[in-house]
Design a protein around this motif. Structure first.
Motif, PDB file in Angstrom:
ATOM      1  N   VAL A  81     -23.589  24.598-107.611  1.00  0.00           N
ATOM      2  CA  VAL A  81     -23.269  22.905-107.475  1.00  0.00           C
ATOM      3  C   VAL A  81     -24.487  22.241-107.128  1.00  0.00           C
ATOM      4  CG1 VAL A  81     -21.977  20.905-106.517  1.00  0.00           C
ATOM      5  CG2 VAL A  81     -20.711  22.827-107.345  1.00  0.00           C
ATOM      6  N   PRO A  82     -25.251  22.644-106.141  1.00  0.00           N
ATOM      7  CA  PRO A  82     -26.286  21.780-105.733  1.00  0.00           C
ATOM      8  C   PRO A  82     -27.574  22.080-106.712  1.00  0.00           C
ATOM      9  CG  PRO A  82     -25.649  23.188-104.139  1.00  0.00           C
ATOM     10  CD  PRO A  82     -24.713  23.107-104.936  1.00  0.00           C
ATOM     11  N   ALA A  83     -27.694  23.244-107.070  1.00  0.00           N
ATOM     12  CA  ALA A  83     -28.713  23.871-107.932  1.00  0.00           C
ATOM     13  C   ALA A  83     -28.476  23.254-109.394  1.00  0.00           C
ATOM     14  CB  ALA A  83     -28.549  25.231-108.242  1.00  0.00           C
ATOM     15  N   LEU A  84     -27.366  23.048-109.928  1.00  0.00           N
ATOM     16  CA  LEU A  84     -27.170  22.210-111.307  1.00  0.00           C
ATOM     17  C   LEU A  84     -27.537  20.808-111.176  1.00  0.00           C
ATOM     18  CD1 LEU A  84     -24.110  24.318-112.312  1.00  0.00           C
ATOM     19  CD2 LEU A  84     -26.202  24.253-113.659  1.00  0.00           C
ATOM     20  N   LYS A  85     -27.126  20.305-109.927  1.00  0.00           N
ATOM     21  CA  LYS A  85     -27.201  18.862-109.725  1.00  0.00           C
ATOM     22  C   LYS A  85     -28.915  18.658-109.607  1.00  0.00           C
ATOM     23  CE  LYS A  85     -26.981  14.914-106.560  1.00  0.00           C
ATOM     24  NZ  LYS A  85     -26.293  14.508-105.297  1.00  0.00           N
ATOM     25  N   ALA A  86     -29.782  19.453-108.875  1.00  0.00           N
ATOM     26  CA  ALA A  86     -31.061  19.436-108.793  1.00  0.00           C
ATOM     27  C   ALA A  86     -31.862  19.349-109.907  1.00  0.00           C
ATOM     28  CB  ALA A  86     -31.633  20.505-107.820  1.00  0.00           C
TER      29      ALA A  86
END
Length: 175
Positions: A81-86
């Motif tokens: 989730v955070p990697a895709l957002k980044a």
């Protein structure tokens, strides 16, 4: 008016995820030519979590599908989730019933509904699917028996899928 249970769940969600739990409306997403839904659409819609809000044209949606013995949050919340957002994507995950240890046809209903729902939330944009383990065959089943879900899917990326089954200690049930 919230019940005391509703307030508790909202506070628990804020404490653990930083976001309030808001009930989702469940639009009727049944389509002619698709397999029917045996699970209520309210239940199917409630299985979708979008920690960073809904996808947009500038932040395309990715539906994350977990594998057996896990949940959406356990598999995806801390890494993908955070990697895709980044990287400019809005990741949402579906939590399959019974930790994905039940009937894959039912699990596939959750994926089919939420692919279509996520596309609706993104104003009709196509959605990518990233799955892990049992989430791969479940998604494959979805794309076969819900053509309307296939139509809103722009990519399917299965991670370590078990498309040919697994060995069960030399069981006759093994491939």
């Amino acid at each position: 008016m919230f019940s005391s249970t509703g307030i508790y769940l909202s506070l628990l969600s804020v404490a653990t995820h930083g976001l309030p739990v808001l009930p989702r409306s469940a639009p009727n997403l049944a389509s002619s030519g698709d397999a029917p839904f045996s699970v209520s659409q309210d239940t199917l819609a409630a299985a979708l979590t979008c920690p960073n809000g809904n996808p947009t044209s500038s932040s395309p949606g990715v539906l994350l599908v977990h594998g057996t013995t896990s949940t959406g949050a356990e598999t995806w919340a801390e890494g993908y989730v955070p990697a895709l957002k980044a990287n400019g994507y809005t990741a949402c995950y579906v939590t399959l019933p019974n930790r994905a240890m039940g009937d894959m046809q039912v699990s596939s209903e959750y994926i089919a509904y939420n692919l279509k729902y996520l596309s609706l939330l993104a104003n009709g944009a196509q959605v990518a699917v990233l799955s892990h383990s049992q989430g791969g065959p479940d998604t494959q089943w979805t794309l076969r028996f819900w053509p309307s879900a296939r139509a809103v899917t722009r990519a399917f990326v299965p991670l370590s899928p078990d498309f040919t089954g697994v060995a069960l200690l030399d069981s006759r049930l093994s491939p």
